[in-house]
Structures are given as structure tokens and as C-alpha cells.
Design an enzyme around this catalytic site. Structure first.
Site, PDB file in Angstrom:
ATOM      1  N   SER A   1       0.856  -1.184   0.000  1.00  0.00           N
ATOM      2  CA  SER A   1       0.000   0.000   0.000  1.00  0.00           C
ATOM      3  C   SER A   1       0.894   1.236   0.000  1.00  0.00           C
ATOM      4  O   SER A   1       1.735   1.394   0.890  1.00  0.00           O
ATOM      5  CB  SER A   1      -0.915  -0.013   1.224  1.00  0.00           C
ATOM      6  OG  SER A   1      -1.811   1.063   1.201  1.00  0.00           O
TER       7      SER A   1
ATOM      8  N   LYS B   1      -1.061  -0.939  -4.428  1.00  0.00           N
ATOM      9  CA  LYS B   1      -2.281  -0.186  -4.115  1.00  0.00           C
ATOM     10  C   LYS B   1      -1.906   1.268  -3.853  1.00  0.00           C
ATOM     11  O   LYS B   1      -1.076   1.550  -2.980  1.00  0.00           O
ATOM     12  CB  LYS B   1      -2.998  -0.769  -2.895  1.00  0.00           C
ATOM     13  CG  LYS B   1      -4.247   0.019  -2.520  1.00  0.00           C
ATOM     14  CD  LYS B   1      -5.148  -0.755  -1.579  1.00  0.00           C
ATOM     15  CE  LYS B   1      -4.741  -0.630  -0.141  1.00  0.00           C
ATOM     16  NZ  LYS B   1      -5.725  -1.259   0.770  1.00  0.00           N
TER      17      LYS B   1
ATOM     18  N   LYS C   1      -2.973   4.963  -2.586  1.00  0.00           N
ATOM     19  CA  LYS C   1      -3.934   5.779  -1.867  1.00  0.00           C
ATOM     20  C   LYS C   1      -4.286   6.983  -2.742  1.00  0.00           C
ATOM     21  O   LYS C   1      -3.396   7.615  -3.341  1.00  0.00           O
ATOM     22  CB  LYS C   1      -3.347   6.254  -0.537  1.00  0.00           C
ATOM     23  CG  LYS C   1      -3.072   5.132   0.461  1.00  0.00           C
ATOM     24  CD  LYS C   1      -4.354   4.544   1.010  1.00  0.00           C
ATOM     25  CE  LYS C   1      -4.058   3.527   2.114  1.00  0.00           C
ATOM     26  NZ  LYS C   1      -5.298   2.989   2.719  1.00  0.00           N
TER      27      LYS C   1
ATOM     28  N   ASP D   1      -7.223   3.039  -3.354  1.00  0.00           N
ATOM     29  CA  ASP D   1      -7.971   3.070  -2.095  1.00  0.00           C
ATOM     30  C   ASP D   1      -8.226   4.522  -1.721  1.00  0.00           C
ATOM     31  O   ASP D   1      -7.290   5.309  -1.553  1.00  0.00           O
ATOM     32  CB  ASP D   1      -7.160   2.376  -0.999  1.00  0.00           C
ATOM     33  CG  ASP D   1      -7.893   2.304   0.337  1.00  0.00           C
ATOM     34  OD1 ASP D   1      -9.080   2.668   0.385  1.00  0.00           O
ATOM     35  OD2 ASP D   1      -7.266   1.881   1.320  1.00  0.00           O
TER      36      ASP D   1
ATOM     37  N   GLU E   1     -11.195   0.833  -3.905  1.00  0.00           N
ATOM     38  CA  GLU E   1     -11.565   0.493  -2.530  1.00  0.00           C
ATOM     39  C   GLU E   1     -12.175   1.683  -1.804  1.00  0.00           C
ATOM     40  O   GLU E   1     -11.621   2.778  -1.813  1.00  0.00           O
ATOM     41  CB  GLU E   1     -10.319   0.006  -1.789  1.00  0.00           C
ATOM     42  CG  GLU E   1     -10.571  -0.512  -0.385  1.00  0.00           C
ATOM     43  CD  GLU E   1      -9.314  -1.102   0.236  1.00  0.00           C
ATOM     44  OE1 GLU E   1      -9.257  -1.180   1.472  1.00  0.00           O
ATOM     45  OE2 GLU E   1      -8.383  -1.466  -0.521  1.00  0.00           O
TER      46      GLU E   1
ATOM     47  N   ASP F   1     -14.330  -1.667   2.501  1.00  0.00           N
ATOM     48  CA  ASP F   1     -13.402  -1.811   3.621  1.00  0.00           C
ATOM     49  C   ASP F   1     -14.092  -1.303   4.875  1.00  0.00           C
ATOM     50  O   ASP F   1     -14.686  -2.054   5.642  1.00  0.00           O
ATOM     51  CB  ASP F   1     -12.118  -1.053   3.322  1.00  0.00           C
ATOM     52  CG  ASP F   1     -11.096  -1.107   4.450  1.00  0.00           C
ATOM     53  OD1 ASP F   1     -11.349  -1.760   5.473  1.00  0.00           O
ATOM     54  OD2 ASP F   1     -10.034  -0.485   4.316  1.00  0.00           O
TER      55      ASP F   1
ATOM     56  N   LYS G   1     -10.556  -6.872   7.517  1.00  0.00           N
ATOM     57  CA  LYS G   1      -9.574  -6.478   8.524  1.00  0.00           C
ATOM     58  C   LYS G   1     -10.048  -7.055   9.857  1.00  0.00           C
ATOM     59  O   LYS G   1     -11.043  -6.606  10.428  1.00  0.00           O
ATOM     60  CB  LYS G   1      -9.449  -4.962   8.597  1.00  0.00           C
ATOM     61  CG  LYS G   1      -8.739  -4.354   7.399  1.00  0.00           C
ATOM     62  CD  LYS G   1      -8.639  -2.847   7.499  1.00  0.00           C
ATOM     63  CE  LYS G   1      -7.855  -2.291   6.309  1.00  0.00           C
ATOM     64  NZ  LYS G   1      -7.932  -0.811   6.241  1.00  0.00           N
TER      65      LYS G   1
ATOM     66  N   GLY H   1      -4.663  -4.474   5.872  1.00  0.00           N
ATOM     67  CA  GLY H   1      -3.623  -4.189   6.844  1.00  0.00           C
ATOM     68  C   GLY H   1      -3.834  -2.847   7.511  1.00  0.00           C
ATOM     69  O   GLY H   1      -4.425  -1.924   6.932  1.00  0.00           O
TER      70      GLY H   1
END
Length: 373
Positions: free
Chosen positions: A138, A164, A166, A192, A217, A242, A266, A294
Site C-alpha cells: 500500500s 495499491k 492511496k 484506495d 476500494e 473496507d 480487517k 492491513g
């Protein structure tokens, strides 16, 4: 001797600042629990709670207060009947609404101790089979595109097979385009948003379809399943939930509404590993792939997450990552990528991690012991 629960608050320096649409961390403020049963068998758990209610409704001080004032008084009467088991603990806490992070922290520490009592690895308890776990990385929001590209290049050199990014309003199309152009269409890539957009941004988000993403996400607020369903109904980039999934009921509702093409599980967020297993099973039965999310875990959470990810529904690379992605030093064994970009779950009893007491002392900023019983 009475069972005890120690709550340790740690300040874990990160090797690189981690920035999302919600803010930036340079030090991970983390709460871990050490449960010692009446026979002296120890188990550990880790909470995903932050110092403030940023990603989740609960936060560290609230989790501690809930444990001290609500949950431990429920468990103390059970201790007189012998060693606490995860089943008895789970049943005793079942009447407490919400508070998944608090309940999950206790449940996880008790589960680790119970498995260690029976010398049973977590993977075996799950009924799964140990296997290397493909993991992704990430990537937080940097100050500029050049820095982003250098970070991604470094992670690919480290061996990560999925990236991934952000994203946030103003940092979305350009970074995705830059990464695609720099590293090609074959790179498994996803984004995400951490709830940063609204339904009014659906036209903008649909422009991401051009970049062949694995998924987008949590683009919208946790409660806005209608907007997620509207985006998913387009059958463009798959929509992953999520923060919207805090319980088994949340997962089932999202699936029924068509709001989740993928679910990020998660464990701490949903109340522990038993609920995580239930969500996995429901998603598997409905053909919804899952991956293990995570929250910048220490060795305790990382080890348990790797074992969970051996279940068959975890078909996408998880956000578990190697220890060195986040920490130069940890409170237990380090997990590093093999040549295929995978991490191996521990094979020892329980979660398979021996926590370093000296590291708890080094990173600790506060510790409180509670007797259970």
C-alpha cells in the site's frame, strides 16, 4: 493464580511517513494486549484502533475504557470456572453492541493463549493449509509524482507483485496514469480512497476504468452503500468495501445490495478472527473474492493475518506486506518477502510469534495490568 490482561500502548516509528486522505502518520500508535491465563499460558492480540477516531468509530482511549469498565467485568465471573476459552469469552461479550475493536482485542489474545495451550497452530485451527501468501504493498500519498514513481519502483524491486495507491480528491487520475505509463499494463494495480469521495464524484471515478485497475476500494462514506451499489452497477472497475464492513451483517447487507464486488477483511475492525472467518465464508459462498487488509500491524497482527489469508476465499494479494515496509524494528520476528513476492505464515502454536519483552519496554509509552477474576 488469577488470569491477567496487560494493555500495552506502543509508539512504533515508521520507516517512511504514511499519508492517506485521512492524514499522515510518522509513528504508529498501537495497542496490544497480553493475556496470561490461570495456568500461566500467554497469548497476544493487537488492535487496529488509532489515537483518534479517524478510520473507525473506536479509538485507543475508548477501547481501553470499554475493556476496563464493560468487558472485563463480564469475564471475571467466568475465570472462577477454569481457564478462559475463546468460545466462553465470545459468548460473554456478545450482548455488548458495537465496540468491535475492544471485543476483538480480548478475543484475539485469548484465542492465541488457547491455541498455545493445545499446541495448535492457528492455520490448523482454521482448518486451512499453510501456504505462501501473495502480498501487495500500500503506497501512501507523497508530495509529488516523481516521488511516487520512485517509491513504486523501489517496492517492485523489493519483490511486491501488486501495488495499491492511496487516492484523494486532487490526487487520483494523475498518479494512476503516471504509474500505468511508467510500469505498464501488466502491473496489478488498485486504488484506495478511504471514503474521500461522494456520489457526485461517480463521473470522475469512472474515468479510472481506462487504467485496468483490479478494484477501487471504499470510495464513499462507510454508511453510503447506495452510492457504492450505483458505482458497482456500472460493471466497470470492481468496487471493494473496507470501512463499510464492521460485522457479518454488514457484509451480508452489502452483498445483497450489490454494493461489494470485493471485500477487504480487517480482523481487528470486525471484532476478531472468528467473525473474519464467518465473513470469508459468506463471501466465498456468494462468489465475492476477499483479501486481508492491513493497518500497519506489528508482528502479532501480521502473523495472525497471514494465517487467516490461507483460507480459500483469499484469492487477491493482501495488504499484509513485509515488516521492513513499515518498521526497522518490531516487537517480534520479522516477516520478509521470498523470491516470489510471498510471505510465509508462522508454523508454531497459536499465532506463532514470540513477543520480545525488551521491545515492548523500548516502544512502550503506557502499560496497565488488569486481573481477570
Amino acid at each position: 493464580m488469577p488470569a491477567t490482561l496487560d494493555l500495552h500502548r506502543l509508539a512504533m516509528p515508521l520507516v517512511r511517513p504514511f499519508r492517506t486522505s485521512k492524514g499522515e502518520e510518522t509513528v504508529r500508535d498501537v495497542l496490544v494486549a497480553r493475556f496470561c491465563d490461570s495456568d500461566g499460558i500467554v497469548g497476544w492480540g493487537e488492535s487496529a484502533a488509532d489515537a483518534e477516531p479517524i478510520y473507525f468509530p473506536e479509538y485507543i482511549d475508548g477501547v481501553r475504557l470499554t475493556i476496563e469498565r464493560v468487558l472485563l467485568p463480564l469475564l471475571s465471573p467466568l475465570a472462577a470456572a477454569g481457564p478462559l476459552t475463546v468460545g466462553r469469552v465470545r459468548a460473554a461479550m456478545s450482548g455488548v453492541p458495537g465496540n468491535q475493536l475492544a471485543r476483538g482485542l480480548i478475543e484475539t489474545a485469548v484465542l492465541d493463549a488457547e491455541l498455545r495451550r493445545h499446541e495448535l497452530p492457528f492455520v490448523d485451527w482454521l482448518g486451512s493449509a499453510s501456504r505462501p501468501i501473495r502480498v501487495g504493498v500500500s503506497v501512501g500519498i507523497p508530495g509529488d509524482l516523481d516521488t511516487l514513481l520512485s517509491w513504486v519502483a523501489g517496492y517492485l524491486e523489493d519483490g511486491y507483485r501488486r501495488v495499491k495507491l492511496k487516492i484523494a480528491p486532487g490526487w487520483d487520475l494523475a498518479p494512476v496514469r503516471a504509474v500505468r505509463e511508467a510500469f505498464g499494463d501488466d502491473l496489478p494495480l488498485q486504488v484506495d480512497a478511504n471514503q474521500a469521495y461522494t456520489a457526485a464524484d461517480i463521473p470522475l471515478l469512472t474515468r479510472l476504468d481506462a487504467y485496468g485497475l483490479l478494484l477501487i476500494e471504499q470510495p464513499f462514506a462507510r454508511h453510503d452503500l447506495v452510492a457504492h451499489a450505483a458505482l458497482a452497477a456500472r460493471r466497470g472497475t470492481p468496487v471493494c468495501l473496507d470501512e463499510s464492513v464492521l460485522s457479518l451483517d454488514d457484509a451480508m447487507t452489502a452483498i445483497r445490495l450489490g454494493a461489494a464486488d470485493v471485500v477487504n477483511i480487517k480482523p481487528s475492525r470486525v471484532g476478531g478472527y472468528l467473525t473474519s472467518r464467518q465473513i470469508h465464508d459468506v463471501c466465498l459462498a456468494n462468489g465475492v473474492p476477499v483479501f486481508c487488509g492491513g493497518t500497519l500491524e506489528t508482528a502479532v497482527g501480521r502473523a495472525a493475518n497471514l494465517a487467516l489469508a490461507t483460507l480459500p476465499g483469499f484469492t487477491l494479494p493482501g495488504d499484509i506486506s513485509a515488516t521492513s515496509r513499515y518498521y526497522a524494528a518490531d516487537i517480534g520476528r520479522a516477516f520478509e518477502l521470498d523470491a516470489d513476492g510471498c510471505l510465509a505464515p508462522p508454523t508454531g502454536p497459536g499465532f506463532g510469534v514470540e513477543v520480545d519483552a525488551a521491545a515492548i519496554e523500548e516502544f512502550g509509552i503506557e502499560s496497565v495490568r488488569h486481573e481477570v477474576g
